[in-house]
Design a protein around this motif. Structure first.
Motif, PDB file in Angstrom:
ATOM      1  N   GLN A  32       0.847  -1.182   0.000  1.00 50.02           N
ATOM      2  CA  GLN A  32       0.000   0.000   0.000  1.00 50.02           C
ATOM      3  C   GLN A  32       0.888   1.240   0.000  1.00 50.02           C
ATOM      4  N   GLU A  33       0.430   2.250  -0.670  1.00 49.41           N
ATOM      5  CA  GLU A  33       1.163   3.512  -0.698  1.00 49.41           C
ATOM      6  C   GLU A  33       1.461   3.964   0.741  1.00 49.41           C
ATOM      7  N   GLY A  34       2.705   4.346   0.954  1.00 48.85           N
ATOM      8  CA  GLY A  34       3.118   4.788   2.289  1.00 48.85           C
ATOM      9  C   GLY A  34       3.780   3.704   3.116  1.00 48.85           C
ATOM     10  N   ASP A  35       3.548   2.433   2.737  1.00 46.34           N
ATOM     11  CA  ASP A  35       4.198   1.324   3.434  1.00 46.34           C
ATOM     12  C   ASP A  35       5.635   1.159   2.937  1.00 46.34           C
ATOM     13  N   SER A  36       6.365   0.279   3.620  1.00 46.84           N
ATOM     14  CA  SER A  36       7.739  -0.025   3.217  1.00 46.84           C
ATOM     15  C   SER A  36       7.776  -1.280   2.360  1.00 46.84           C
ATOM     16  N   GLY A  93      28.489  -1.663   5.266  1.00 50.87           N
ATOM     17  CA  GLY A  93      27.381  -2.519   5.656  1.00 50.87           C
ATOM     18  C   GLY A  93      26.018  -1.949   5.300  1.00 50.87           C
ATOM     19  N   GLU A  94      25.946  -0.617   5.162  1.00 48.08           N
ATOM     20  CA  GLU A  94      24.649   0.002   4.902  1.00 48.08           C
ATOM     21  C   GLU A  94      24.872   1.336   4.190  1.00 48.08           C
ATOM     22  N   LYS A  95      23.925   1.662   3.318  1.00 49.17           N
ATOM     23  CA  LYS A  95      23.977   2.941   2.610  1.00 49.17           C
ATOM     24  C   LYS A  95      22.559   3.438   2.415  1.00 49.17           C
ATOM     25  N   LYS A  96      22.366   4.741   2.596  1.00 49.80           N
ATOM     26  CA  LYS A  96      21.015   5.291   2.488  1.00 49.80           C
ATOM     27  C   LYS A  96      21.006   6.504   1.569  1.00 49.80           C
ATOM     28  N   ASP A  97      19.921   6.627   0.809  1.00 49.52           N
ATOM     29  CA  ASP A  97      19.737   7.791  -0.056  1.00 49.52           C
ATOM     30  C   ASP A  97      18.262   8.142  -0.035  1.00 49.52           C
ATOM     31  N   GLN A  98      17.907   9.093   0.784  1.00 49.41           N
ATOM     32  CA  GLN A  98      16.527   9.536   0.968  1.00 49.41           C
ATOM     33  C   GLN A  98      15.643   8.354   1.359  1.00 49.41           C
ATOM     34  N   ARG A  99      14.709   7.950   0.517  1.00 48.40           N
ATOM     35  CA  ARG A  99      13.776   6.895   0.924  1.00 48.40           C
ATOM     36  C   ARG A  99      14.292   5.481   0.646  1.00 48.40           C
ATOM     37  N   ILE A 100      15.431   5.353   0.018  1.00 49.85           N
ATOM     38  CA  ILE A 100      15.937   4.012  -0.275  1.00 49.85           C
ATOM     39  C   ILE A 100      17.221   3.740   0.499  1.00 49.85           C
ATOM     40  N   ALA A 101      17.395   2.491   0.876  1.00 48.51           N
ATOM     41  CA  ALA A 101      18.582   2.075   1.604  1.00 48.51           C
ATOM     42  C   ALA A 101      18.947   0.669   1.164  1.00 48.51           C
ATOM     43  N   VAL A 102      20.216   0.364   1.272  1.00 52.58           N
ATOM     44  CA  VAL A 102      20.685  -0.980   0.967  1.00 52.58           C
ATOM     45  C   VAL A 102      21.543  -1.462   2.126  1.00 52.58           C
ATOM     46  N   THR A 103      21.373  -2.728   2.490  1.00 52.95           N
ATOM     47  CA  THR A 103      22.189  -3.331   3.530  1.00 52.95           C
ATOM     48  C   THR A 103      22.916  -4.528   2.948  1.00 52.95           C
TER      49      THR A 103
END
Lengths: 111, 113
Positions: free
Chosen positions: A14-18, A55-65
């Motif tokens: 749903q829109e707004g969920d992760s 181990g982790e990188k974030k860019d606004q609403r997206i992140a990678v682990t």
């Protein structure tokens, strides 16, 4: 050679969920892990990447682990929006020379 | 100011014909690739060239022959086209050993009838 698995193959939120997409790789020599977004009829576009020394990188609403020990890496998208709907591909590479892609995840963000 | 370009964008041809797809990148990258994306959206590497030398040649029929006249160009020639060759072909480039990021061209949709 390298083998990359990706789950799930389809994901509806749903829109707004992760949204979380997970990948595993087999070759411990791989040291670069990009994520691509491909909209219908368009080229794959790099959205975020991570190297094996992080181990982790974030860019606004997206992140990678990345978990090197378990050979897992994941894409996390928070506050999903309809324009996030697309096919997402993970990939593993050794020094940017050989890229092996996962089979893709079709993400649908429902309004 | 296109980074990776391909021509043509669409290619419709008959079985048995020979066709070529051209790719150019203006990013100064030293490594270029050809990928095939089938109807199920799997992205499979076909070839990789580093500084005009072939470094990856996956299990691809020898009807497919890549040619790299210089670091900025990688062309794909396909002989005796078959129905199963219908797919979208993407060219890509990266700077191996340095920046790593790989950028894709817009794709060439090949339809063999």
């Amino acid at each position: 050679g390298e083998n990359v698995e990706q789950h799930p193959s389809t994901l509806s939120v749903q829109e707004g969920d992760s949204a979380v997409i997970k990948c595993t790789y087999s070759d411990s020599a791989s040291n670069y892990f990009p994520w691509y977004k491909q909209e219908l009829g368009k080229r794959p576009q790099l959205i975020i990447d991570i190297r094996s020394n992080v181990g982790e990188k974030k860019d606004q609403r997206i992140a990678v682990t990345l978990n090197k020990t378990a050979k897992h890496f994941s894409l996390h998208i928070t506050e999903t929006q309809p324009e996030d709907s697309a096919v997402y591909f993970c990939a593993a590479s050794n020094y940017g020379q050989n890229f092996v892609f996962g089979p893709g995840t079709r993400l649908s963000v429902l309004p | 100011d296109t980074a990776v370009s391909q021509t043509p964008k669409y290619l419709v041809t008959q079985m048995g014909n020979d066709k070529s797809i051209k790719c150019e990148q203006n990013l100064g990258h030293d490594t270029m690739y050809w990928y095939k994306q089938d109807s199920k959206k799997f992205l499979k590497i076909m070839f990789s060239y580093n500084n005009k030398e072939l470094i990856i040649n996956e299990t691809v029929p020898n009807r497919f022959s890549p040619k790299s006249p210089d670091k900025a160009h990688l062309n794909l020639h396909i002989n005796s086209l078959e129905l199963g060759d219908s797919a979208v072909y993407f060219c890509a480039s990266s700077q191996a050993g340095v920046a790593y990021e790989q950028y894709f061209g817009p794709g060439t949709r090949l339809t063999v009838t």
